[in-house]
Design a protein around this motif. Structure first.
Motif, PDB file in Angstrom:
ATOM      1  N   PHE A 210       0.829  -1.203   0.000  1.00  0.00           N
ATOM      2  CA  PHE A 210       0.000   0.000   0.000  1.00  0.00           C
ATOM      3  C   PHE A 210       0.865   1.256   0.000  1.00  0.00           C
ATOM      4  O   PHE A 210       0.716   2.151  -0.849  1.00  0.00           O
ATOM      5  N   THR A 211       1.787   1.342   0.953  1.00  0.00           N
ATOM      6  CA  THR A 211       2.584   2.554   1.084  1.00  0.00           C
ATOM      7  C   THR A 211       3.639   2.672  -0.017  1.00  0.00           C
ATOM      8  O   THR A 211       3.993   3.778  -0.410  1.00  0.00           O
ATOM      9  N   SER A 212       4.137   1.550  -0.526  1.00  0.00           N
ATOM     10  CA  SER A 212       5.108   1.608  -1.617  1.00  0.00           C
ATOM     11  C   SER A 212       4.481   2.192  -2.873  1.00  0.00           C
ATOM     12  O   SER A 212       5.089   3.036  -3.557  1.00  0.00           O
ATOM     13  N   CYS A 213       3.267   1.772  -3.202  1.00  0.00           N
ATOM     14  CA  CYS A 213       2.576   2.344  -4.354  1.00  0.00           C
ATOM     15  C   CYS A 213       2.252   3.818  -4.121  1.00  0.00           C
ATOM     16  O   CYS A 213       2.316   4.638  -5.059  1.00  0.00           O
ATOM     17  N   LEU A 214       1.924   4.162  -2.888  1.00  0.00           N
ATOM     18  CA  LEU A 214       1.664   5.563  -2.561  1.00  0.00           C
ATOM     19  C   LEU A 214       2.902   6.410  -2.811  1.00  0.00           C
ATOM     20  O   LEU A 214       2.835   7.475  -3.437  1.00  0.00           O
ATOM     21  N   LEU A 215       4.053   5.935  -2.331  1.00  0.00           N
ATOM     22  CA  LEU A 215       5.268   6.748  -2.448  1.00  0.00           C
ATOM     23  C   LEU A 215       5.780   6.813  -3.879  1.00  0.00           C
ATOM     24  O   LEU A 215       6.340   7.824  -4.310  1.00  0.00           O
ATOM     25  N   LEU A 216       5.592   5.761  -4.665  1.00  0.00           N
ATOM     26  CA  LEU A 216       6.053   5.779  -6.047  1.00  0.00           C
ATOM     27  C   LEU A 216       5.234   6.753  -6.899  1.00  0.00           C
ATOM     28  O   LEU A 216       5.754   7.344  -7.850  1.00  0.00           O
ATOM     29  N   SER A 217       3.965   6.926  -6.567  1.00  0.00           N
ATOM     30  CA  SER A 217       3.101   7.815  -7.344  1.00  0.00           C
ATOM     31  C   SER A 217       3.068   9.239  -6.809  1.00  0.00           C
ATOM     32  O   SER A 217       2.640  10.155  -7.528  1.00  0.00           O
ATOM     33  N   ALA A 218       3.518   9.465  -5.573  1.00  0.00           N
ATOM     34  CA  ALA A 218       3.454  10.807  -4.985  1.00  0.00           C
ATOM     35  C   ALA A 218       4.226  11.853  -5.795  1.00  0.00           C
ATOM     36  O   ALA A 218       3.715  12.960  -6.007  1.00  0.00           O
ATOM     37  N   PRO A 219       5.455  11.590  -6.281  1.00  0.00           N
ATOM     38  CA  PRO A 219       6.143  12.616  -7.083  1.00  0.00           C
ATOM     39  C   PRO A 219       5.373  13.015  -8.337  1.00  0.00           C
ATOM     40  O   PRO A 219       5.366  14.186  -8.723  1.00  0.00           O
ATOM     41  N   LEU A 220       4.713  12.061  -8.992  1.00  0.00           N
ATOM     42  CA  LEU A 220       3.918  12.388 -10.169  1.00  0.00           C
ATOM     43  C   LEU A 220       2.775  13.325  -9.801  1.00  0.00           C
ATOM     44  O   LEU A 220       2.528  14.330 -10.489  1.00  0.00           O
ATOM     45  N   PHE A 221       2.069  13.023  -8.719  1.00  0.00           N
ATOM     46  CA  PHE A 221       0.964  13.888  -8.320  1.00  0.00           C
ATOM     47  C   PHE A 221       1.462  15.255  -7.843  1.00  0.00           C
ATOM     48  O   PHE A 221       0.778  16.264  -8.025  1.00  0.00           O
ATOM     49  N   GLY A 222       2.648  15.292  -7.213  1.00  0.00           N
ATOM     50  CA  GLY A 222       3.223  16.582  -6.841  1.00  0.00           C
ATOM     51  C   GLY A 222       3.524  17.433  -8.062  1.00  0.00           C
ATOM     52  O   GLY A 222       3.251  18.645  -8.081  1.00  0.00           O
ATOM     53  N   TYR A 223       4.082  16.819  -9.104  1.00  0.00           N
ATOM     54  CA  TYR A 223       4.366  17.533 -10.356  1.00  0.00           C
ATOM     55  C   TYR A 223       3.069  18.053 -10.986  1.00  0.00           C
ATOM     56  O   TYR A 223       2.980  19.214 -11.402  1.00  0.00           O
ATOM     57  N   LEU A 224       2.043  17.192 -11.048  1.00  0.00           N
ATOM     58  CA  LEU A 224       0.763  17.613 -11.625  1.00  0.00           C
ATOM     59  C   LEU A 224       0.112  18.703 -10.788  1.00  0.00           C
ATOM     60  O   LEU A 224      -0.479  19.646 -11.324  1.00  0.00           O
ATOM     61  N   GLY A 225       0.222  18.592  -9.458  1.00  0.00           N
ATOM     62  CA  GLY A 225      -0.416  19.566  -8.587  1.00  0.00           C
ATOM     63  C   GLY A 225       0.198  20.950  -8.677  1.00  0.00           C
ATOM     64  O   GLY A 225      -0.485  21.948  -8.431  1.00  0.00           O
ATOM     65  N   ASP A 226       1.483  21.044  -9.035  1.00  0.00           N
ATOM     66  CA  ASP A 226       2.139  22.347  -9.182  1.00  0.00           C
ATOM     67  C   ASP A 226       1.893  22.981 -10.544  1.00  0.00           C
ATOM     68  O   ASP A 226       2.176  24.164 -10.731  1.00  0.00           O
ATOM     69  N   ARG A 227       1.364  22.207 -11.507  1.00  0.00           N
ATOM     70  CA  ARG A 227       1.292  22.705 -12.881  1.00  0.00           C
ATOM     71  C   ARG A 227      -0.087  22.583 -13.530  1.00  0.00           C
ATOM     72  O   ARG A 227      -0.347  23.233 -14.537  1.00  0.00           O
ATOM     73  N   HIS A 228      -0.973  21.753 -13.003  1.00  0.00           N
ATOM     74  CA  HIS A 228      -2.258  21.510 -13.648  1.00  0.00           C
ATOM     75  C   HIS A 228      -3.389  21.612 -12.624  1.00  0.00           C
ATOM     76  O   HIS A 228      -3.163  21.948 -11.461  1.00  0.00           O
ATOM     77  N   SER A 229      -4.597  21.303 -13.054  1.00  0.00           N
ATOM     78  CA  SER A 229      -5.774  21.435 -12.195  1.00  0.00           C
ATOM     79  C   SER A 229      -5.683  20.485 -10.993  1.00  0.00           C
ATOM     80  O   SER A 229      -5.612  19.266 -11.160  1.00  0.00           O
ATOM     81  N   ARG A 230      -5.729  21.068  -9.830  1.00  0.00           N
ATOM     82  CA  ARG A 230      -5.647  20.233  -8.625  1.00  0.00           C
ATOM     83  C   ARG A 230      -6.963  19.515  -8.351  1.00  0.00           C
ATOM     84  O   ARG A 230      -6.963  18.393  -7.850  1.00  0.00           O
ATOM     85  N   LYS A 231      -8.089  20.134  -8.687  1.00  0.00           N
ATOM     86  CA  LYS A 231      -9.371  19.469  -8.464  1.00  0.00           C
ATOM     87  C   LYS A 231      -9.511  18.226  -9.334  1.00  0.00           C
ATOM     88  O   LYS A 231     -10.013  17.193  -8.881  1.00  0.00           O
ATOM     89  N   ALA A 232      -9.069  18.323 -10.581  1.00  0.00           N
ATOM     90  CA  ALA A 232      -9.168  17.157 -11.468  1.00  0.00           C
ATOM     91  C   ALA A 232      -8.300  16.016 -10.959  1.00  0.00           C
ATOM     92  O   ALA A 232      -8.703  14.842 -10.988  1.00  0.00           O
ATOM     93  N   THR A 233      -7.113  16.336 -10.466  1.00  0.00           N
ATOM     94  CA  THR A 233      -6.213  15.305  -9.949  1.00  0.00           C
ATOM     95  C   THR A 233      -6.793  14.655  -8.702  1.00  0.00           C
ATOM     96  O   THR A 233      -6.734  13.425  -8.541  1.00  0.00           O
ATOM     97  N   LEU A 234      -7.365  15.465  -7.808  1.00  0.00           N
ATOM     98  CA  LEU A 234      -7.981  14.913  -6.603  1.00  0.00           C
ATOM     99  C   LEU A 234      -9.180  14.030  -6.948  1.00  0.00           C
ATOM    100  O   LEU A 234      -9.371  12.969  -6.337  1.00  0.00           O
ATOM    101  N   SER A 235      -9.985  14.442  -7.923  1.00  0.00           N
ATOM    102  CA  SER A 235     -11.152  13.646  -8.312  1.00  0.00           C
ATOM    103  C   SER A 235     -10.722  12.284  -8.849  1.00  0.00           C
ATOM    104  O   SER A 235     -11.335  11.255  -8.534  1.00  0.00           O
ATOM    105  N   PHE A 236      -9.665  12.272  -9.656  1.00  0.00           N
ATOM    106  CA  PHE A 236      -9.149  11.002 -10.164  1.00  0.00           C
ATOM    107  C   PHE A 236      -8.702  10.099  -9.014  1.00  0.00           C
ATOM    108  O   PHE A 236      -8.974   8.889  -9.014  1.00  0.00           O
ATOM    109  N   GLY A 237      -8.006  10.657  -8.035  1.00  0.00           N
ATOM    110  CA  GLY A 237      -7.530   9.858  -6.911  1.00  0.00           C
ATOM    111  C   GLY A 237      -8.660   9.228  -6.116  1.00  0.00           C
ATOM    112  O   GLY A 237      -8.594   8.054  -5.733  1.00  0.00           O
ATOM    113  N   ILE A 238      -9.734  10.001  -5.861  1.00  0.00           N
ATOM    114  CA  ILE A 238     -10.866   9.465  -5.101  1.00  0.00           C
ATOM    115  C   ILE A 238     -11.542   8.341  -5.865  1.00  0.00           C
ATOM    116  O   ILE A 238     -11.895   7.295  -5.296  1.00  0.00           O
TER     117      ILE A 238
END
Length: 465
Positions: A73-101
């Motif tokens: 669980f946590t390994s998959c979380l940590l491997l994907s966190a940098p990608l979401f950080g990159y998207l969150g600094d440059r693209h729509s944060r609401k769209a990214t959060l909706s995808f995650g939920i």
């Protein structure tokens, strides 16, 4: 007015855009929605731990394999966190959060229908839940940072991070209560998607996506763009961020191990004291998950509020208050956890008391640590900073600690007689490394105190970085 501009041959300066603003009540509504989703996020983290004995019996897995379940669980979380950080600094944060939920709710629901002979699919589904959780843990605090500032931000972050222990505790409680009502632990995983559907609707309708740096009135940060590697180099030179990340890693190591194994540890302690019969087949009837869940909720609420309020008051007289509070609470938590483990074979009540104190002291730091990060990092890099802190914290922290504790316990048990007392002592002794990890975390926050003021001053300069 036109003649002066045309006569000089100069164009009029472009109009300055009005600063972004939001009614205060809407900001608080958005914060409430984000807190609700954070509650569901952490319920997903620990709902399996609340029914761990039943999961082990259903899939026929050992302690080390059960620890690996949380590690996936946590390994998959940590491997994907940098990608979401990159998207969150440059693209729509609401769209990214909706995808995650959508991802974590769908994966959680599907995992409840996996038959026992396909345990690897259950591991895979937990990994997908971790990926969905990474999007929220990375991006949601940055939205709050762009809605509030200074003391308001400290208070809102305190409320937001209260839902880490509250959600964790409710995860135990929900798993245990649903199992008791239905006789099947898998129904707990089927209830969560209903709550998450409500969360998705509230997110889309009520939560804005403010410009980066809006709360600090740094309008120009929306036009500054740097590569991900440049952001990482900047964060690597930010010593407050580096040392606080190592401190968070130590906290994550301990909370991951305690959150995953403490219910089983307390269950086996009750068996050793003659208060509970051993569990040989599911369902394993025990009040431990409910007790530990309630303990986590109460100590979490008190701890987060105490830590945030102490930080808010103390930094008025000492600008280094935040890391000093973190360090002192971790040193005290190490003593409490050590005593809780050592006293468990002889007096169970004292073990409960010191375990509760240890959880309370650990909870004092969650909001304070988040405030440190948001105050020492430029607004345009906060998503990447959150992602890196999550990644490092989980790689060296709670991604490895549940598996490490389970592995040490299994190795110790293999060399001893197969009795419940020896099983309990093996798990107890494997837990002792957590006390030393907390001490290291306290030392890291003392290092943060040496660099905090300089890094905060640089982050508050609009054109810096």
């Amino acid at each position: 007015g036109h003649s002066g501009a045309s006569g000089s041959g100069q164009c009029p300066p472009p109009p300055t855009p009005a600063p972004w603003s939001l009614p205060r009540w809407r900001a608080y509504v958005a914060a409430a929605v984000l807190c609700y989703i954070n509650l569901l996020n952490y319920m997903n983290w620990f709902i399996i731990a609340g029914v761990l004995l039943d999961v082990q019996k259903f899939f026929r897995i050992s302690d080390s394999s059960a620890g690996l379940l949380q590690t996936v669980f946590t390994s998959c979380l940590l491997l994907s966190a940098p990608l979401f950080g990159y998207l969150g600094d440059r693209h729509s944060r609401k769209a990214t959060l909706s995808f995650g939920i959508l991802l974590w709710s769908g994966a959680g629901l599907s995992s409840s229908f996996i038959p026992p002979q396909y345990s690897w699919l259950f591991f895979l589904s937990r990994g997908l839940v971790g990926i969905g959780s990474a999007s929220y843990s990375t991006i949601a605090p940055t939205i709050l940072a762009d809605l509030f500032v200074k003391d308001q931000r400290t208070r809102v972050l305190a409320i937001f991070y209260i839902f880490i222990p509250v959600g964790s505790g409710l995860g135990y409680v929900l798993g245990s209560a649903v199992k008791a009502l239905t006789g099947n632990w898998r129904w707990a995983l089927r209830i969560m998607p209903c709550l998450e559907a409500v969360a998705l609707i509230l997110l889309i309708t009520l939560v804005p996506d403010p410009p980066r740096g809006a709360a600090e009135k740094q309008r120009e940060v929306r036009d500054l763009r740097s590569s991900w590697c440049e952001d990482v180099r900047y964060l690597g030179r930010n010593w407050s961020f580096v040392w606080s990340t190592l401190g968070v890693t130590a906290m994550a190591f301990v909370t991951g191990a305690v959150g995953f194994w403490a219910p089983k540890f307390l269950f086996e302690a009750r068996v050793v004291h003659g208060l509970q019969p051993p569990c040989f087949q599911q369902p394993c009837d025990s009040p431990i998950s409910l007790i530990f869940g309630a303990l986590t909720i109460v100590t979490g609420i008190i701890g987060v509020v105490l830590g945030a309020e102490a930080s808010r008051r103390y930094k008025k007289v000492n600008p280094r208050a935040e890391p000093l509070i973190c360090a002192s609470s971790l040193f005290a938590a190490a003593v409490c956890l050590y005593l809780a483990l050592i006293l468990a074979p002889t007096t169970l009540l004292a073990s409960y008391v010191f375990l509760a104190l240890g959880e309370l002291l650990l909870s004092c730091n969650w909001a304070v640590v988040a405030d440190i990060l948001l105050s020492v990092v430029l607004p345009k890099c906060r998503g990447t900073a959150e992602a890196l802190q999550i990644t490092v914290g989980h790689v060296l922290g709670d991604a490895s600690s549940p598996y490490l504790i389970g592995l040490i316990s299994s190795v110790l048990r293999a060399r001893r007689p197969d009795t419940y007392l020896q099983r309990f002592l093996s798990l107890q002794q494997s837990f002792l490394c957590c006390a030393f990890a907390i001490v290291l975390g306290g030392g890291c926050f003392l290092q943060v105190a040496l660099h905090l003021e300089q890094d905060q001053a640089q982050a508050q300069q609009p054109g810096s970085g």
